[in-house]
Design a protein around this motif. Structure first.
Motif, PDB file in Angstrom:
ATOM      1  N   ALA A 168     -28.229  26.586  23.497  1.00 24.84           N
ATOM      2  CA  ALA A 168     -26.427  26.541  23.271  1.00 24.84           C
ATOM      3  C   ALA A 168     -26.601  24.262  23.052  1.00 24.84           C
ATOM      4  O   ALA A 168     -26.670  23.740  22.348  1.00 24.84           O
ATOM      5  CB  ALA A 168     -25.329  26.835  23.345  1.00 24.84           C
ATOM      6  N   TYR A 169     -27.132  23.886  23.872  1.00 23.68           N
ATOM      7  CA  TYR A 169     -25.927  22.424  24.546  1.00 23.68           C
ATOM      8  C   TYR A 169     -28.429  21.695  24.252  1.00 23.68           C
ATOM      9  O   TYR A 169     -27.679  20.579  23.528  1.00 23.68           O
ATOM     10  CB  TYR A 169     -26.594  22.311  25.662  1.00 23.68           C
ATOM     11  N   ALA A 170     -29.031  22.743  24.261  1.00 28.19           N
ATOM     12  CA  ALA A 170     -30.120  21.925  23.988  1.00 28.19           C
ATOM     13  C   ALA A 170     -30.673  21.779  22.693  1.00 28.19           C
ATOM     14  O   ALA A 170     -31.713  21.204  22.437  1.00 28.19           O
ATOM     15  CB  ALA A 170     -31.555  21.970  25.293  1.00 28.19           C
ATOM     16  N   VAL A 171     -30.314  22.233  21.544  1.00 26.28           N
ATOM     17  CA  VAL A 171     -30.995  22.685  20.803  1.00 26.28           C
ATOM     18  C   VAL A 171     -29.701  23.165  19.590  1.00 26.28           C
ATOM     19  O   VAL A 171     -29.865  22.459  18.638  1.00 26.28           O
ATOM     20  CB  VAL A 171     -31.408  24.028  20.455  1.00 26.28           C
ATOM     21  N   VAL A 172     -28.850  23.573  19.522  1.00 24.17           N
ATOM     22  CA  VAL A 172     -27.976  23.985  18.684  1.00 24.17           C
ATOM     23  C   VAL A 172     -26.834  23.193  18.566  1.00 24.17           C
ATOM     24  O   VAL A 172     -26.755  22.635  17.492  1.00 24.17           O
ATOM     25  CB  VAL A 172     -26.942  25.330  18.834  1.00 24.17           C
ATOM     26  N   GLU A 227     -28.776  15.437  25.777  1.00 27.09           N
ATOM     27  CA  GLU A 227     -27.464  14.708  25.019  1.00 27.09           C
ATOM     28  C   GLU A 227     -26.853  15.534  25.230  1.00 27.09           C
ATOM     29  O   GLU A 227     -24.898  14.569  25.669  1.00 27.09           O
ATOM     30  CB  GLU A 227     -27.947  14.547  23.868  1.00 27.09           C
ATOM     31  N   ALA A 228     -26.198  16.647  25.119  1.00 34.00           N
ATOM     32  CA  ALA A 228     -24.900  17.807  25.019  1.00 34.00           C
ATOM     33  C   ALA A 228     -24.543  18.310  26.746  1.00 34.00           C
ATOM     34  O   ALA A 228     -23.725  18.606  26.845  1.00 34.00           O
ATOM     35  CB  ALA A 228     -24.703  18.758  23.930  1.00 34.00           C
ATOM     36  N   GLY A 248     -22.095  22.518  27.006  1.00 33.54           N
ATOM     37  CA  GLY A 248     -22.325  21.810  28.169  1.00 33.54           C
ATOM     38  C   GLY A 248     -21.554  22.564  29.004  1.00 33.54           C
ATOM     39  O   GLY A 248     -22.105  23.440  29.682  1.00 33.54           O
ATOM     40  N   HIS A 249     -20.301  23.406  28.370  1.00 39.26           N
ATOM     41  CA  HIS A 249     -19.620  23.992  29.873  1.00 39.26           C
ATOM     42  C   HIS A 249     -19.986  25.607  29.256  1.00 39.26           C
ATOM     43  O   HIS A 249     -19.583  26.618  30.167  1.00 39.26           O
ATOM     44  CB  HIS A 249     -18.348  23.624  29.990  1.00 39.26           C
ATOM     45  N   GLU A 269     -23.716  18.638  30.045  1.00 35.29           N
ATOM     46  CA  GLU A 269     -22.246  18.258  30.587  1.00 35.29           C
ATOM     47  C   GLU A 269     -22.211  18.666  32.529  1.00 35.29           C
ATOM     48  O   GLU A 269     -23.869  19.320  32.734  1.00 35.29           O
ATOM     49  CB  GLU A 269     -21.203  18.948  30.718  1.00 35.29           C
ATOM     50  N   HIS A 270     -21.307  18.344  32.719  1.00 41.17           N
ATOM     51  CA  HIS A 270     -21.672  18.367  34.953  1.00 41.17           C
ATOM     52  C   HIS A 270     -22.088  19.704  35.238  1.00 41.17           C
ATOM     53  O   HIS A 270     -23.034  19.968  36.039  1.00 41.17           O
ATOM     54  CB  HIS A 270     -20.850  18.290  35.287  1.00 41.17           C
ATOM     55  N   ASP A 271     -21.664  21.006  34.855  1.00 39.39           N
ATOM     56  CA  ASP A 271     -22.180  22.248  34.398  1.00 39.39           C
ATOM     57  C   ASP A 271     -23.284  23.048  33.623  1.00 39.39           C
ATOM     58  O   ASP A 271     -23.534  24.273  34.001  1.00 39.39           O
ATOM     59  CB  ASP A 271     -20.658  23.070  34.788  1.00 39.39           C
ATOM     60  N   SER A 272     -23.755  22.128  33.133  1.00 47.88           N
ATOM     61  CA  SER A 272     -25.363  22.732  32.842  1.00 47.88           C
ATOM     62  C   SER A 272     -26.232  23.479  33.361  1.00 47.88           C
ATOM     63  O   SER A 272     -27.063  22.659  34.500  1.00 47.88           O
ATOM     64  CB  SER A 272     -25.472  21.929  31.214  1.00 47.88           C
ATOM     65  N   PRO A 273     -26.542  24.024  33.088  1.00 46.83           N
ATOM     66  CA  PRO A 273     -27.757  24.669  34.208  1.00 46.83           C
ATOM     67  C   PRO A 273     -28.930  23.967  33.550  1.00 46.83           C
ATOM     68  O   PRO A 273     -29.140  22.944  32.333  1.00 46.83           O
ATOM     69  CB  PRO A 273     -28.015  25.905  33.135  1.00 46.83           C
ATOM     70  N   GLU A 274     -30.066  23.986  34.319  1.00 48.45           N
ATOM     71  CA  GLU A 274     -31.038  23.037  33.701  1.00 48.45           C
ATOM     72  C   GLU A 274     -32.264  22.705  32.798  1.00 48.45           C
ATOM     73  O   GLU A 274     -32.003  24.037  32.292  1.00 48.45           O
ATOM     74  CB  GLU A 274     -31.991  22.483  35.250  1.00 48.45           C
ATOM     75  N   LEU A 275     -32.605  22.342  32.362  1.00 47.51           N
ATOM     76  CA  LEU A 275     -33.514  22.698  31.010  1.00 47.51           C
ATOM     77  C   LEU A 275     -34.349  23.375  31.234  1.00 47.51           C
ATOM     78  O   LEU A 275     -34.798  24.243  30.332  1.00 47.51           O
ATOM     79  CB  LEU A 275     -33.608  21.057  30.140  1.00 47.51           C
ATOM     80  N   GLY A 276     -35.468  22.921  32.396  1.00 42.01           N
ATOM     81  CA  GLY A 276     -36.382  23.852  32.774  1.00 42.01           C
ATOM     82  C   GLY A 276     -37.211  23.935  32.450  1.00 42.01           C
ATOM     83  O   GLY A 276     -37.599  22.791  31.288  1.00 42.01           O
ATOM     84  N   ASP A 277     -38.454  25.531  32.041  1.00 41.94           N
ATOM     85  CA  ASP A 277     -39.365  24.950  30.810  1.00 41.94           C
ATOM     86  C   ASP A 277     -39.405  25.341  30.010  1.00 41.94           C
ATOM     87  O   ASP A 277     -38.771  26.521  29.592  1.00 41.94           O
ATOM     88  CB  ASP A 277     -40.488  26.175  31.710  1.00 41.94           C
ATOM     89  N   THR A 278     -39.342  24.174  29.098  1.00 41.87           N
ATOM     90  CA  THR A 278     -38.918  24.886  27.645  1.00 41.87           C
ATOM     91  C   THR A 278     -40.062  26.065  26.901  1.00 41.87           C
ATOM     92  O   THR A 278     -39.903  26.174  25.724  1.00 41.87           O
ATOM     93  CB  THR A 278     -39.205  23.615  26.711  1.00 41.87           C
ATOM     94  N   GLU A 279     -41.004  26.384  27.241  1.00 41.65           N
ATOM     95  CA  GLU A 279     -42.020  26.676  27.097  1.00 41.65           C
ATOM     96  C   GLU A 279     -41.741  28.304  27.534  1.00 41.65           C
ATOM     97  O   GLU A 279     -42.886  29.330  27.271  1.00 41.65           O
ATOM     98  CB  GLU A 279     -43.566  26.411  26.997  1.00 41.65           C
TER      99      GLU A 279
END
Length: 258
Positions: free
Chosen positions: A36-40, A116-117, A173-174, A119-129
């Motif tokens: 949701a936060y990293a793509v949508v 970019e979206a 983010g949340h 927020e403080h309680d978003s999970p880490e992006l991690g391994d995108t693959e």
């Protein structure tokens, strides 16, 4: 303040809500959150600078947003998640893909998987693959949960004395659906929302987060983290989870504005 909570009559049903959540539920929610936060949300942010999402008839995702097309003007677009599928509507042409990885999802909608979206309680992006832990069942549950949240929050915003009510948004983010209502200068402003679960609350819950002080001797204010919360199990134990959620939110609203 005098008020009557009334009876909530949902415009849709919430058949996707799971009576029993799978053991890996929170891990799956975190992966939907990443998506949701990293793509949508990022797809909308890149085009408009805004990243708020919505509960949609089809699932959860962006409202319609305009993408500049140079001399051709603008194209209306929308990106959303339904179950374990990702959809993109670009100028009326709808494409879909089975959700696999963040990298593949980002390539599908034409953005770099980003934060970019965040927020403080978003999970880490991690391994995108890494393959995301999504499923039709958890996806349908999230759609129903956010639809229920949208319905009860819109009902709360419609109260005659609800002042300065924010638009209901699903924050990428949340990863919760929420609004804020009340006058900050009068100490009556609070955030009202529903979350599918997080590190502090591993299962879905509704919450009220007052911006000012409240009487902590009142047993309603049961959550030391931010205010008051109602767990999913208590909603499912009633005849109508939407009624239970609204009554809980209204009780907080009434307490703050009383």
């Amino acid at each position: 303040m005098e008020g009557n909570s009334g009876s909530h009559q949902p415009k849709d049903n919430y058949d996707g809500l799971l009576a029993e959540l799978p053991d890996d539920y929170l891990a799956s929610v975190e992966d939907y959150h990443r998506l949701a936060y990293a793509v949508v949300g990022e797809a909308r942010r890149v085009a408009t600078g805004r990243f708020g999402l919505r509960s949609l008839i089809e699932g959860l995702g962006t409202p319609v947003f305009d993408v500049p097309m140079g001399r051709a003007g603008e194209m209306e677009c929308r990106v959303w998640i339904a179950g374990d599928e990702l959809y993109a509507d670009e100028g009326g042409v709808v494409r879909s893909m089975h959700i696999t990885t963040l990298a593949a999802a980002a390539a599908f909608v034409g953005v770099a998987p980003g934060t970019e979206a965040r927020e403080h309680d978003s999970p880490e992006l991690g391994d995108t693959e890494r393959w995301l832990r999504v499923s039709p069942e958890v996806g349908a549950h999230l759609e129903s949960w956010f639809r229920l949240g949208n319905d009860v929050l819109e009902q709360l915003r419609a109260l005659p004395d609800a002042v300065d009510a924010d638009e209901v948004q699903l924050w990428p983010g949340h990863f919760d659906i929420a609004t804020a209502i009340g006058g900050a200068e009068r100490g009556t402003r609070a955030t009202y929302g529903l979350s599918p679960g997080d590190a502090a609350h591993p299962y879905p819950y509704a919450y009220v987060g007052p911006w000012g002080e409240v009487d902590r001797a009142d047993p309603y204010w049961n959550d030391p983290a931010f205010g008051a919360s109602l767990p999913y199990s208590e909603m499912l134990g009633t005849a109508n989870p939407a009624d239970a959620a609204f009554e809980f939110l209204f009780a907080g609203y009434d307490s703050i504005n009383g």
